[in-house]
Design a protein around this motif. Structure first.
Motif, PDB file in Angstrom:
ATOM      1  N   UNK A 145     -10.756   2.764  19.272  1.00 47.66           N
ATOM      2  CA  UNK A 145     -10.313   3.726  18.248  1.00 47.66           C
ATOM      3  C   UNK A 145     -11.474   4.003  17.284  1.00 47.66           C
ATOM      4  N   UNK A 146     -12.228   5.061  17.598  1.00 42.64           N
ATOM      5  CA  UNK A 146     -13.469   5.354  16.860  1.00 42.64           C
ATOM      6  C   UNK A 146     -13.216   5.584  15.369  1.00 42.64           C
ATOM      7  N   UNK A 147     -12.182   6.356  15.053  1.00 37.77           N
ATOM      8  CA  UNK A 147     -11.881   6.642  13.635  1.00 37.77           C
ATOM      9  C   UNK A 147     -11.555   5.348  12.887  1.00 37.77           C
ATOM     10  N   UNK A 148     -10.909   4.404  13.586  1.00 36.86           N
ATOM     11  CA  UNK A 148     -10.614   3.104  12.986  1.00 36.86           C
ATOM     12  C   UNK A 148     -11.884   2.353  12.611  1.00 36.86           C
ATOM     13  N   UNK A 149     -12.845   2.334  13.521  1.00 34.33           N
ATOM     14  CA  UNK A 149     -14.129   1.661  13.238  1.00 34.33           C
ATOM     15  C   UNK A 149     -14.858   2.350  12.077  1.00 34.33           C
ATOM     16  N   UNK A 150     -14.775   3.695  12.052  1.00 36.51           N
ATOM     17  CA  UNK A 150     -15.407   4.451  10.952  1.00 36.51           C
ATOM     18  C   UNK A 150     -14.746   4.117   9.618  1.00 36.51           C
ATOM     19  N   UNK A 151     -13.407   4.085   9.612  1.00 37.72           N
ATOM     20  CA  UNK A 151     -12.684   3.772   8.371  1.00 37.72           C
ATOM     21  C   UNK A 151     -12.915   2.330   7.927  1.00 37.72           C
ATOM     22  N   UNK A 152     -13.027   1.425   8.898  1.00 33.31           N
ATOM     23  CA  UNK A 152     -13.367   0.039   8.554  1.00 33.31           C
ATOM     24  C   UNK A 152     -14.743  -0.010   7.893  1.00 33.31           C
ATOM     25  N   UNK A 153     -15.671   0.784   8.407  1.00 28.24           N
ATOM     26  CA  UNK A 153     -17.007   0.861   7.801  1.00 28.24           C
ATOM     27  C   UNK A 153     -16.934   1.288   6.340  1.00 28.24           C
ATOM     28  N   UNK A 154     -16.109   2.296   6.056  1.00 32.75           N
ATOM     29  CA  UNK A 154     -15.952   2.770   4.667  1.00 32.75           C
ATOM     30  C   UNK A 154     -15.359   1.680   3.771  1.00 32.75           C
ATOM     31  N   UNK A 155     -14.359   0.989   4.299  1.00 36.83           N
ATOM     32  CA  UNK A 155     -13.691  -0.070   3.525  1.00 36.83           C
ATOM     33  C   UNK A 155     -14.657  -1.225   3.255  1.00 36.83           C
ATOM     34  N   UNK A 156     -15.411  -1.626   4.280  1.00 38.62           N
ATOM     35  CA  UNK A 156     -16.374  -2.726   4.113  1.00 38.62           C
ATOM     36  C   UNK A 156     -17.463  -2.351   3.106  1.00 38.62           C
ATOM     37  N   UNK A 157     -17.826  -1.063   3.088  1.00 38.24           N
ATOM     38  CA  UNK A 157     -18.801  -0.614   2.073  1.00 38.24           C
ATOM     39  C   UNK A 157     -18.231  -0.801   0.664  1.00 38.24           C
ATOM     40  N   UNK A 158     -16.972  -0.414   0.480  1.00 42.61           N
ATOM     41  CA  UNK A 158     -16.313  -0.612  -0.823  1.00 42.61           C
ATOM     42  C   UNK A 158     -16.325  -2.081  -1.225  1.00 42.61           C
ATOM     43  N   UNK A 159     -16.199  -2.964  -0.226  1.00 34.63           N
ATOM     44  CA  UNK A 159     -16.174  -4.410  -0.499  1.00 34.63           C
ATOM     45  C   UNK A 159     -17.583  -4.994  -0.631  1.00 34.63           C
ATOM     46  N   UNK A 160     -18.600  -4.129  -0.505  1.00 34.60           N
ATOM     47  CA  UNK A 160     -19.987  -4.588  -0.666  1.00 34.60           C
ATOM     48  C   UNK A 160     -20.556  -5.287   0.557  1.00 34.60           C
ATOM     49  N   UNK A 161     -19.845  -5.200   1.690  1.00 32.68           N
ATOM     50  CA  UNK A 161     -20.315  -5.846   2.937  1.00 32.68           C
ATOM     51  C   UNK A 161     -21.086  -4.806   3.754  1.00 32.68           C
ATOM     52  N   UNK A 162     -22.295  -4.509   3.313  1.00 35.56           N
ATOM     53  CA  UNK A 162     -23.003  -3.338   3.839  1.00 35.56           C
ATOM     54  C   UNK A 162     -23.467  -3.514   5.285  1.00 35.56           C
TER      55      UNK A 162
END
Length: 204
Positions: free
Chosen positions: A58-75
């Motif tokens: 699920x590509x969009x899922x991986x993309x959205x996880x990337x956005x969330x992890x950025x918010x959490x500072x896990x770059x």
């Protein structure tokens, strides 16, 4: 407040949908997006990871996880997740934009520029990508290019205070002070509580 009330209703509906259709990734993904938007970032991460568990492709899922992890500072993790989205769906413009934002945060400005340009190639009317490319190019001191891309963002999104503010910052760096002032005043007109615009205007 009305926004939180609407979010609460949406959360209930998506949770009900997950109960009824536990194999449908969209409900998990939509729930994660609503949770992120109301600041429940950790909870959003849990649900987007559940979506990916249901469908690892699920590509969009991986993309959205990337956005969330950025918010959490896990770059670094955010970068990996977003690259996985691109591997699964190379033409997903939003994933290239997200990767560009993460790379900028990591200080990888040249890579960020390339990734954001790829987003624009895939989606030519992508205002957010033009805006972010302008910010990256400003940081790279490619000021004239930054100005051109930010003007394109304004053409697509004329009522965005952020676009006008960024144009003002670029014009200031180009020492076009009068034009910078006009842009910053436009940003304030569109969003009167935009503190940064007042600060930048005061520093001209």
């Amino acid at each position: 407040n009305q926004k939180e009330g609407q979010a609460g209703k949406a959360i209930e509906l998506y949770k009900k949908s997950i109960e009824l259709f536990p194999k449908k990734v969209d409900a998990y993904s939509n729930l994660a997006t609503v949770l992120k938007d109301i600041g429940k970032i950790k909870e959003a991460e849990i649900y987007i990871r559940k979506a990916i568990k249901v469908d690892p492709n699920f590509a969009v899922g991986h993309k959205n996880l990337g956005k969330i992890l950025r918010y959490l500072g896990k770059l670094e993790e955010a970068e990996m997740s977003t690259r996985e989205a691109i591997k699964l769906q190379p033409n997903l413009a939003e994933a290239h934009l997200t990767l560009g934002i993460i790379l900028k945060d990591l200080g990888k400005l040249i890579e960020a520029e390339l990734s954001t340009k790829r987003a624009i190639e895939l989606k030519t009317n992508f205002a957010e990508a033009y805006l972010n490319l302008g910010i990256i190019l400003k940081d790279l001191r490619k000021l004239e290019q930054a100005r051109i891309y930010t003007l394109k963002a304004i053409e697509l999104r004329p009522n965005s205070a952020e676009c006008h503010l960024n144009l003002g910052n670029i014009l200031r760096d180009l020492e076009r002070i009068k034009e910078a002032e006009i842009s910053m005043r436009k940003a304030i007109e569109l969003k009167p509580n935009l503190v940064m615009a007042y600060n930048n205007l005061g520093n001209l």
